[in-house]
Scaffold this active site. Sequence first.
Site, short mmCIF file in Angstrom:
data_model
loop_
_atom_site.label_atom_id
_atom_site.label_comp_id
_atom_site.label_asym_id
_atom_site.label_seq_id
_atom_site.Cartn_x
_atom_site.Cartn_y
_atom_site.Cartn_z
N LYS A 11 10.62 2.67 -41.81
CA LYS A 11 10.73 4.08 -41.45
C LYS A 11 12.18 4.54 -41.47
O LYS A 11 13.11 3.73 -41.57
CB LYS A 11 10.09 4.27 -40.06
CG LYS A 11 8.58 4.00 -40.03
CD LYS A 11 8.00 4.28 -38.65
CE LYS A 11 6.50 4.14 -38.62
NZ LYS A 11 5.94 4.52 -37.30
N TYR A 51 -0.67 10.32 -42.45
CA TYR A 51 -1.03 10.36 -41.03
C TYR A 51 -2.20 11.31 -40.74
O TYR A 51 -2.39 11.71 -39.59
CB TYR A 51 0.20 10.73 -40.19
CG TYR A 51 1.17 9.57 -40.04
CD1 TYR A 51 0.79 8.37 -39.44
CD2 TYR A 51 2.48 9.66 -40.51
CE1 TYR A 51 1.66 7.30 -39.31
CE2 TYR A 51 3.38 8.59 -40.38
CZ TYR A 51 2.95 7.42 -39.77
OH TYR A 51 3.82 6.35 -39.64
N ASN A 114 9.77 3.63 -34.33
CA ASN A 114 9.44 2.22 -34.13
C ASN A 114 9.53 1.39 -35.41
O ASN A 114 8.84 0.39 -35.58
CB ASN A 114 8.07 2.09 -33.45
CG ASN A 114 6.98 2.77 -34.25
OD1 ASN A 114 7.21 3.22 -35.36
ND2 ASN A 114 5.79 2.83 -33.68
N HIS A 117 5.78 0.67 -40.36
CA HIS A 117 4.35 0.98 -40.41
C HIS A 117 3.63 -0.12 -41.17
O HIS A 117 4.17 -0.63 -42.16
CB HIS A 117 4.09 2.31 -41.14
CG HIS A 117 2.66 2.50 -41.54
ND1 HIS A 117 1.72 3.03 -40.68
CD2 HIS A 117 1.99 2.17 -42.67
CE1 HIS A 117 0.53 3.03 -41.28
NE2 HIS A 117 0.67 2.50 -42.49
N GLU A 128 -3.68 4.19 -48.41
CA GLU A 128 -2.22 4.31 -48.20
C GLU A 128 -1.44 3.77 -49.40
O GLU A 128 -0.42 4.34 -49.80
CB GLU A 128 -1.83 3.55 -46.93
CG GLU A 128 -2.34 4.23 -45.66
CD GLU A 128 -2.09 3.42 -44.38
OE1 GLU A 128 -2.59 3.84 -43.33
OE2 GLU A 128 -1.41 2.38 -44.44
P1 IDP Z 1 0.92 2.12 -35.23
O1 IDP Z 1 2.10 2.57 -36.08
O2 IDP Z 1 1.31 1.01 -34.30
O3 IDP Z 1 -0.31 1.82 -36.06
P2 IDP Z 1 -0.39 4.61 -34.45
O4 IDP Z 1 -1.17 4.78 -33.19
O5 IDP Z 1 -1.15 4.54 -35.74
O6 IDP Z 1 0.56 3.35 -34.26
O7 IDP Z 1 0.62 5.84 -34.52
C1 IDP Z 1 1.32 6.13 -35.72
C2 IDP Z 1 2.77 6.40 -35.38
O8 IDP Z 1 2.86 7.61 -34.64
C3 IDP Z 1 3.44 5.34 -34.50
O9 IDP Z 1 3.90 4.23 -35.22
C4 IDP Z 1 4.55 6.14 -33.86
O10 IDP Z 1 5.65 6.30 -34.78
C5 IDP Z 1 3.89 7.50 -33.67
N1 IDP Z 1 3.27 7.65 -32.34
C6 IDP Z 1 2.09 7.14 -31.93
N2 IDP Z 1 1.80 7.51 -30.67
C7 IDP Z 1 2.84 8.28 -30.28
C8 IDP Z 1 3.12 8.98 -29.07
O11 IDP Z 1 2.35 8.96 -28.10
N3 IDP Z 1 4.30 9.66 -29.04
C9 IDP Z 1 5.15 9.70 -30.10
N4 IDP Z 1 4.91 9.07 -31.25
C10 IDP Z 1 3.78 8.36 -31.36
MG MG Z 2 -1.46 3.15 -37.23
#
Ligand code: IDP
Ligand code: MG
Length: 158
Positions: A11, A51, A114, A117, A128
């Site tokens: 990212k 997304y 984070n 992905h 994807e």
């Molecule tokens: P993942 O990346 O661990 O699969 P997902 O639930 O699919 O997590 O969420 C996609 C991305 O959206 C996350 O990696 C993070 O960057 C962002 N994200 C998810 N939940 C939150 C939140 O509650 N606040 C802010 N960003 C979030």
């Molecule tokens: Mg995810």
Amino acid sequence: MAVQRTLVLLKPDAVQRGLVGTILARFEHKGLKLVAMKLRSFPASTFERHYEPHKAKPFYPGLVKYMSSSPVVALALEGVDAIEVVRGMMGATNSRKAAPGTIRGDLGMSFSNNLVHGSDGPESAASELANFFGDCAEVCNWTPISTPWIYNVAEELA
Ligand code: IDP
Ligand code: MG
């Protein structure tokens, strides 16, 4: 056991923090095969598609903005059970809670920023990969000379 391909994104925060090599090395050292890679400033529309399952969530607009704010590295990785292996290596979504030893747990402090992905299942991996690499022409079919040392070929790749 099945050979799978999965989409990984390094990212914007990973690229800006100079962690592309560090994170890519973890996947290479694990034994996952790199079959496609590109660095690009993808348009917001690419991440809107990517997304789409999160479209109703409050963080969706900010997430699309963050992902299209700076270049991203897209990887296609291949290996036995690659989807689950990569998800395990990434760690929990909230980097502050991700276990030590995982990419997010070792390198990050943020929930949203984070670093990485990884596709969460075979169907999302297929859509994807198509979103970031189009048709299969951008993905390399090759056999690393290390394959028979990474796997027990008769048991795991038969
Ligand atoms: P993942 O990346 O661990 O699969 P997902 O639930 O699919 O997590 O969420 C996609 C991305 O959206 C996350 O990696 C993070 O960057 C962002 N994200 C998810 N939940 C939150 C939140 O509650 N606040 C802010 N960003 C979030
Ligand atoms: Mg995810």
